[in-house]
Scaffold this motif. Sequence first.
Motif, short mmCIF file in Angstrom:
data_model
loop_
_atom_site.label_atom_id
_atom_site.label_comp_id
_atom_site.label_asym_id
_atom_site.label_seq_id
_atom_site.Cartn_x
_atom_site.Cartn_y
_atom_site.Cartn_z
N GLY A 187 0.86 -1.55 -0.26
CA GLY A 187 -0.29 0.27 -0.10
C GLY A 187 0.72 1.50 0.42
N ARG A 188 1.68 1.25 -0.42
CA ARG A 188 2.65 2.38 -0.16
C ARG A 188 3.21 3.30 -1.37
N PRO A 189 2.59 4.57 -1.96
CA PRO A 189 3.39 4.54 -3.05
C PRO A 189 4.73 4.18 -3.99
N ALA A 190 4.28 3.76 -5.45
CA ALA A 190 5.63 3.20 -5.63
C ALA A 190 6.20 3.76 -5.50
N GLN A 191 7.75 3.98 -6.38
CA GLN A 191 8.69 3.61 -7.30
C GLN A 191 8.46 4.41 -7.85
N ARG A 192 9.64 5.32 -8.84
CA ARG A 192 9.02 5.53 -10.17
C ARG A 192 9.07 4.27 -11.22
N ASP A 193 9.07 4.28 -12.47
CA ASP A 193 8.56 3.40 -13.54
C ASP A 193 10.11 2.87 -14.06
N ASP A 194 10.91 4.58 -13.65
CA ASP A 194 12.45 3.89 -14.16
C ASP A 194 13.38 3.23 -13.00
N LEU A 195 12.71 3.26 -12.33
CA LEU A 195 13.63 2.87 -11.49
C LEU A 195 13.42 1.38 -11.02
N MET A 196 12.42 0.89 -12.07
CA MET A 196 11.92 -0.54 -11.48
C MET A 196 12.27 -1.68 -12.97
N TYR A 197 12.71 -2.63 -12.80
CA TYR A 197 12.99 -3.73 -13.78
C TYR A 197 12.48 -5.39 -13.25
N TRP A 198 12.37 -5.91 -14.54
CA TRP A 198 11.82 -7.53 -14.37
C TRP A 198 12.97 -8.40 -13.66
N ARG A 199 12.91 -8.90 -13.20
CA ARG A 199 14.42 -9.43 -12.31
C ARG A 199 14.29 -10.59 -12.65
N LYS A 200 13.36 -11.27 -13.42
CA LYS A 200 13.65 -12.65 -14.23
C LYS A 200 11.89 -12.77 -14.49
N ALA A 201 12.17 -13.62 -15.88
CA ALA A 201 11.16 -13.55 -16.92
C ALA A 201 10.97 -15.19 -17.14
N ILE A 202 9.52 -15.73 -17.49
CA ILE A 202 9.73 -17.58 -18.10
C ILE A 202 8.74 -16.80 -19.52
N MET A 203 9.98 -17.73 -19.88
CA MET A 203 8.57 -17.54 -21.53
C MET A 203 8.27 -19.21 -21.57
N GLU A 204 6.79 -19.48 -22.00
CA GLU A 204 6.43 -20.28 -21.99
C GLU A 204 6.32 -21.04 -23.57
N PRO A 205 5.81 -22.49 -24.17
CA PRO A 205 6.67 -22.52 -25.68
C PRO A 205 5.39 -21.50 -26.31
N ASP A 206 4.31 -20.71 -26.31
CA ASP A 206 3.35 -20.40 -26.99
C ASP A 206 4.07 -18.94 -26.40
N GLY A 207 4.32 -18.47 -25.91
CA GLY A 207 4.69 -17.06 -25.91
C GLY A 207 4.42 -16.11 -25.06
N ASP A 208 3.69 -17.24 -24.46
CA ASP A 208 3.44 -16.29 -22.77
C ASP A 208 4.80 -16.23 -22.02
N LEU A 209 4.60 -15.50 -20.86
CA LEU A 209 5.90 -15.29 -20.47
C LEU A 209 4.82 -14.88 -19.21
N ILE A 210 5.76 -15.21 -18.35
CA ILE A 210 5.87 -14.54 -16.28
C ILE A 210 7.07 -13.82 -15.73
N ALA A 211 6.72 -12.70 -15.60
CA ALA A 211 7.52 -12.04 -15.36
C ALA A 211 7.00 -11.12 -13.58
N ILE A 212 8.38 -11.13 -13.13
CA ILE A 212 8.13 -10.42 -11.84
C ILE A 212 9.22 -8.54 -11.38
N TYR A 213 8.54 -8.07 -10.69
CA TYR A 213 9.03 -6.30 -10.91
C TYR A 213 9.13 -6.29 -9.71
N ILE A 214 10.33 -5.66 -9.52
CA ILE A 214 11.70 -4.89 -8.64
C ILE A 214 11.81 -3.41 -8.48
N ALA A 215 12.20 -2.95 -7.57
CA ALA A 215 11.88 -1.77 -7.04
C ALA A 215 13.69 -1.75 -6.52
#
Length: 446
Positions: free
Chosen positions: A124-152
Amino acid sequence: MDNSDRLGFAAFFVACLFLAFLGGAAVMLTKVFPAEPLTNAYKAGRALLLRREIENSYVQTDQWREARTDARGTTIHDPAQAYQGYTLYTRGGSTSAHLIDMDGQEVHRWSLPYRELWDSTPDGRPAQRDDLMYWRKAIMEPDGDLIAIYIAAADTPWGYGMVKLNADSEVIWSYHGAVHHDFDLGSDGRVLALTHGFRDTRYEVFSSLAKPFLDDQVVVIDGETGQPQQQISVFDAFYDSKYQIILTAIPYFALEDPLHTNSIQLIDDELAAVFAPARGKGNQVLISMRHPAAPALIDLDSGEMTWATKGPWHGQHSIQAWPNGNFTVFDNYGHYTDGDRSRILEVDPSTGGAVFSYAGSADKPLESKLRAAVTKFPNGNYLITESDGGRLLEVSPDGEIVWEFINPVRGGDNDQFIPVVSSGQRLTPDELTPAFRARLQSATRS
């Protein structure tokens, strides 16, 4: 009021301030009330100031490093020895994932700014600016779907959430939990993730633990809906186990973040049959805890820590078990040589001995003080994510680099900074669905 009265009042005021200082010092040293709320208020205020002071992400965050080379893209490729396929990676400074071919050409990209999903943190806290975030990890599935996690950057908890996208970066589901470092996909469709949050719990045998402290949670998420199904406290599982003594290995500087769990892998029935520490029992997760320098197993059925150990690694990441019964680890600090570089190890858990080690060379050293990962291909090669170097490399069992890719992105006034590379995944064309494979082949031709 004459001058003597003014002097008397000033002396009285200074005396009150001095007594208040002495009283405050006594409160903080003896840790009696209100020491704890005052300490927490100070920490919160300091954290808020640090968040607001980020003006140059190149030098004030850990998402960028000084570039070690001017080289960019694929610099080494031995087609006869490299495990051929498409490589997915994520980088600092961008909520995006990039898929490249063996020549380093980008054939697909996924991207989604955090604020298109949420405008606050999971707590519930105010989030950091978008330019201070990135995807720490992503996994691609065979059909092109992708799961990713946000880190600030410059925030605690720094885990911000998880999202599943289709090949067009359209949202399939999102999970607003403090997911950090790593996650895994089970063959049964479950997503195994790590989250964290502050807790005030006191532990009799670990009285030095900070209050509050950052606790890691193993979270099981429905891969179809993104809904959490189960949550287990890693610290509680560790504390209640026969391996509790390993907690004494936690360094003094880590009492606010005692475990810093940084990798997770589902040990299913098939892996449990060959991975000796699992003792034939599936539905467990293999985790890596950086600060006690320990891998461990947690049984998802009972919530118990069933195995933990120590070894010749330090500050490690990315512990994974393999069908040969061994596990690999990126040993960030444990290679005690001149320069204190990193190394990767493949370890036989039955003996604790390393059956393979790679530490780079004088002309191509391996070094990453933070993050980094290693995975193993069916042909025996190792895919190494050297985060601080902004580099992915594939190494043969003989220790030869058979493929190398250096992030082509640069930043700074003189292009002197390179974004960290924090995850890598490779899929062969045969592993992809025909529709997505055709889409990638079309992109390559164009």
